[in-house]
Write an enzyme that holds these catalytic residues in place. Structure first.
Site, PDB file in Angstrom:
ATOM      1  CG  HIS A  56      -0.377  -0.375   2.513  1.00 40.13           C
ATOM      2  ND1 HIS A  56       0.701   0.275   3.073  1.00 40.13           N
ATOM      3  CD2 HIS A  56      -0.701  -1.348   3.402  1.00 40.13           C
ATOM      4  CE1 HIS A  56       0.978  -0.268   4.240  1.00 40.13           C
ATOM      5  NE2 HIS A  56       0.163  -1.281   4.457  1.00 40.13           N
TER       6      HIS A  56
HETATM    7  P1  TYD Z   1      -2.379  -3.587   7.350  1.00 39.70           P
HETATM    8  O1  TYD Z   1      -2.282  -2.126   7.010  1.00 39.70           O
HETATM    9  O2  TYD Z   1      -2.933  -4.475   6.284  1.00 39.70           O
HETATM   10  O3  TYD Z   1      -0.942  -4.130   7.786  1.00 39.70           O
HETATM   11  P2  TYD Z   1       0.432  -4.170   6.948  1.00 39.70           P
HETATM   12  O4  TYD Z   1       0.738  -2.761   6.566  1.00 39.70           O
HETATM   13  O5  TYD Z   1       1.445  -4.735   7.867  1.00 39.70           O
HETATM   14  O6  TYD Z   1       0.222  -5.055   5.770  1.00 39.70           O
HETATM   15  O7  TYD Z   1      -3.214  -3.712   8.685  1.00 39.70           O
HETATM   16  C1  TYD Z   1      -3.713  -4.943   9.160  1.00 39.70           C
HETATM   17  C2  TYD Z   1      -5.013  -4.668   9.916  1.00 39.70           C
HETATM   18  O8  TYD Z   1      -4.785  -3.851  11.054  1.00 39.70           O
HETATM   19  C3  TYD Z   1      -6.042  -3.947   9.063  1.00 39.70           C
HETATM   20  O9  TYD Z   1      -7.312  -4.503   9.368  1.00 39.70           O
HETATM   21  C4  TYD Z   1      -6.012  -2.528   9.536  1.00 39.70           C
HETATM   22  C5  TYD Z   1      -5.564  -2.654  10.985  1.00 39.70           C
HETATM   23  N1  TYD Z   1      -4.743  -1.535  11.468  1.00 39.70           N
HETATM   24  C6  TYD Z   1      -5.271  -0.647  12.399  1.00 39.70           C
HETATM   25  O10 TYD Z   1      -6.421  -0.760  12.834  1.00 39.70           O
HETATM   26  N2  TYD Z   1      -4.476   0.385  12.840  1.00 39.70           N
HETATM   27  C7  TYD Z   1      -3.217   0.551  12.396  1.00 39.70           C
HETATM   28  O11 TYD Z   1      -2.521   1.509  12.832  1.00 39.70           O
HETATM   29  C8  TYD Z   1      -2.678  -0.374  11.426  1.00 39.70           C
HETATM   30  C9  TYD Z   1      -1.278  -0.225  10.904  1.00 39.70           C
HETATM   31  C10 TYD Z   1      -3.491  -1.403  10.998  1.00 39.70           C
END
Ligand code: TYD
Length: 140
Positions: A56
Site C-alpha cells: 500500500h
Molecule cells: P495492514 O495495514 O494491512 O498491515 P500491513 O501494513 O502490515 O500489511 O493492517 C492490518 C489490519 O490492522 C487492518 O485490518 C487494519 C488494521 N490496522 C489498524 O487498525 N491500525 C493501524 O494503525 C494499522 C497499521 C493497521
C-alpha cells in the site's frame, strides 16, 4: 546522482547507548531522531518468510521502520523505480515519506518490525491497489 525515489526515503542510524548492562536505543520524535512527531506505534511479528505485508501507499502518513529483533526486507516503489532495503539491526531505521508504495517481506522467524507513524490510523488515506496508486500519482 540522487533519483526521485532516493528523495522519498532515508536510512537513519540511531546512536547505541550501550554499556556493560546491555544496549539502549532512543528514538525521540519531533526531528530529534525521528523526522516527525510520533502519533502512532505498531509492531508486526509472527509473519514468516512466505508472507508479504504492506502493499500500500499512504497519502498523508510518513513512517520509520525498525527491525528491533530479527530481519526483514522492504521493497519501495514510486511508480517508476524500485529499491529493496534490508532491515537487519535494531539501530537502523528506514524513514519512508508519504506516497511511496511499500512491501515488507522475507521476515525472519524472530522478526519484530516496529513502525512509528506520523499520523493516527485512517483507513481512507491508504491506497491498497497498485493500479489506483499509479493513477493517483499521475493525477497529482
Ligand atoms: P495492514 O495495514 O494491512 O498491515 P500491513 O501494513 O502490515 O500489511 O493492517 C492490518 C489490519 O490492522 C487492518 O485490518 C487494519 C488494521 N490496522 C489498524 O487498525 N491500525 C493501524 O494503525 C494499522 C497499521 C493497521
Amino acid at each position: 546522482m540522487k533519483t526521485a525515489l532516493d528523495n522519498m526515503y532515508s536510512i537513519l542510524n540511531f546512536e547505541e547507548k550501550g554499556d556493560e548492562r546491555g544496549s539502549l536505543i532512543v528514538a525521540e520524535g519531533d526531528g530529534i531522531d525521528i523526522p516527525f512527531a510520533i502519533k502512532r506505534v505498531f509492531y508486526i511479528y509472527g509473519s514468516d518468510a512466505e508472507v508479504t505485508r504492506g502493499q500500500h501507499a499512504n497519502k498523508k502518513t510518513e513512517f520509520v521502520l525498525i527491525n528491533i529483533c530479527g530481519t526483514s526486507k522492504v521493497k519501495m516503489n514510486n511508480g517508476k523505480e524500485e529499491k529493496v532495503i534490508v532491515l537487519d539491526r535494531p539501530r537502523m531505521g528506514l524513514y519512508l515519506k508519504k506516497m511511496l508504495w511499500k512491501e515488507m517481506y522475507d521476515f525472519s522467524e524472530d522478526s519484530i518490525l516496529l513502525v512509528l507513524a506520523s499520523e493516527h490510523y485512517d483507513a481512507g488515506e491508504y491506497i491498497r491497489e497498485y493500479s489506483k496508486y499509479l493513477a493517483y500519482i499521475d493525477s497529482l
